[in-house]
Design a protein around this motif. Structure first.
Motif, PDB file in Angstrom:
ATOM      1  N   PRO A 172     -16.363  -7.072   2.305  1.00 40.51           N
ATOM      2  CA  PRO A 172     -15.339  -6.121   2.761  1.00 40.51           C
ATOM      3  C   PRO A 172     -14.033  -6.300   1.980  1.00 40.51           C
ATOM      4  O   PRO A 172     -13.949  -7.129   1.074  1.00 40.51           O
ATOM      5  CB  PRO A 172     -15.149  -6.539   4.226  1.00 40.51           C
ATOM      6  N   GLU A 173     -13.033  -5.532   2.366  1.00 44.15           N
ATOM      7  CA  GLU A 173     -11.688  -5.780   1.846  1.00 44.15           C
ATOM      8  C   GLU A 173     -11.297  -7.184   2.290  1.00 44.15           C
ATOM      9  O   GLU A 173     -11.765  -7.677   3.309  1.00 44.15           O
ATOM     10  CB  GLU A 173     -10.694  -4.771   2.414  1.00 44.15           C
ATOM     11  N   ALA A 191     -10.889  -6.359   8.243  1.00 40.46           N
ATOM     12  CA  ALA A 191     -12.094  -5.909   7.535  1.00 40.46           C
ATOM     13  C   ALA A 191     -13.188  -6.977   7.571  1.00 40.46           C
ATOM     14  O   ALA A 191     -14.369  -6.657   7.742  1.00 40.46           O
ATOM     15  CB  ALA A 191     -11.760  -5.547   6.097  1.00 40.46           C
ATOM     16  N   LEU A 192     -12.797  -8.230   7.427  1.00 37.47           N
ATOM     17  CA  LEU A 192     -13.764  -9.321   7.469  1.00 37.47           C
ATOM     18  C   LEU A 192     -14.403  -9.417   8.844  1.00 37.47           C
ATOM     19  O   LEU A 192     -15.621  -9.545   8.981  1.00 37.47           O
ATOM     20  CB  LEU A 192     -13.091 -10.642   7.085  1.00 37.47           C
ATOM     21  N   ARG A 193     -13.602  -9.301   9.905  1.00 35.34           N
ATOM     22  CA  ARG A 193     -14.142  -9.341  11.265  1.00 35.34           C
ATOM     23  C   ARG A 193     -15.117  -8.188  11.500  1.00 35.34           C
ATOM     24  O   ARG A 193     -16.184  -8.368  12.081  1.00 35.34           O
ATOM     25  CB  ARG A 193     -13.030  -9.281  12.302  1.00 35.34           C
ATOM     26  N   TRP A 238     -14.518 -16.059   4.566  1.00 34.89           N
ATOM     27  CA  TRP A 238     -14.992 -15.242   3.447  1.00 34.89           C
ATOM     28  C   TRP A 238     -16.279 -15.864   2.902  1.00 34.89           C
ATOM     29  O   TRP A 238     -17.281 -15.181   2.692  1.00 34.89           O
ATOM     30  CB  TRP A 238     -13.911 -15.184   2.370  1.00 34.89           C
ATOM     31  N   ALA A 239     -16.234 -17.168   2.672  1.00 36.87           N
ATOM     32  CA  ALA A 239     -17.418 -17.865   2.170  1.00 36.87           C
ATOM     33  C   ALA A 239     -18.539 -17.870   3.201  1.00 36.87           C
ATOM     34  O   ALA A 239     -19.714 -17.672   2.850  1.00 36.87           O
ATOM     35  CB  ALA A 239     -17.058 -19.294   1.772  1.00 36.87           C
ATOM     36  N   GLU A 248     -16.315 -10.914  -4.733  1.00 35.77           N
ATOM     37  CA  GLU A 248     -15.244  -9.918  -4.759  1.00 35.77           C
ATOM     38  C   GLU A 248     -15.519  -8.813  -3.740  1.00 35.77           C
ATOM     39  O   GLU A 248     -16.686  -8.497  -3.462  1.00 35.77           O
ATOM     40  CB  GLU A 248     -15.152  -9.305  -6.152  1.00 35.77           C
ATOM     41  N   PRO A 249     -14.480  -8.199  -3.195  1.00 38.46           N
ATOM     42  CA  PRO A 249     -14.686  -7.065  -2.282  1.00 38.46           C
ATOM     43  C   PRO A 249     -15.535  -5.992  -2.948  1.00 38.46           C
ATOM     44  O   PRO A 249     -15.410  -5.727  -4.146  1.00 38.46           O
ATOM     45  CB  PRO A 249     -13.255  -6.559  -2.030  1.00 38.46           C
TER      46      PRO A 249
END
Length: 113
Positions: free
Chosen positions: A14-15, A20-22, A61-62, A110-111
């Protein structure tokens, strides 16, 4: 007869922001959502410390980058499980080093990819 390449079943990143991650975690890896939200509450909301947000995003993110790819997820968790059962410290360190490398590489996603 030609066959078109199959699109990847791995969802894109995601962004790079918490909202966005959630949303991506909720949609694609819901098994992580409770831990994500508990960590957010503990590290950010209850701490009243927004300075922790970049580290929080980097960690999750990871985590999402790994969990969205079943093959990578199995590989990382297998290395960690084998390290837990290792008969020597050297073997455990070697396995955990491999897992850490995969985690670092996943964190570079990357997004949109």
């Amino acid at each position: 007869m030609t066959t078109a390449p199959q699109p990847s079943r791995i969802p894109p990143m995601p962004e790079r922001n918490v909202k966005a991650l959630r949303a991506a975690i909720a949609e694609h890896t819901p098994q992580l959502l409770a831990d994500f939200e508990a960590h957010w509450k503990w590290a950010i909301a209850d701490a009243y410390d927004l300075a922790s947000v970049p580290a929080f995003i980097a960690q999750w993110w990871a985590e999402f980058a790994i969990a969205r790819n079943p093959e990578l997820d199995r590989q990382v968790h297998d290395l960690e499980a084998r390290a837990a059962d290792a008969s020597t410290n050297e073997e455990a360190v070697q396995l955990l080093t491999q897992a850490a490398h995969l985690r670092r590489e996943a964190g570079k996603a990357e997004p949109g990819r």
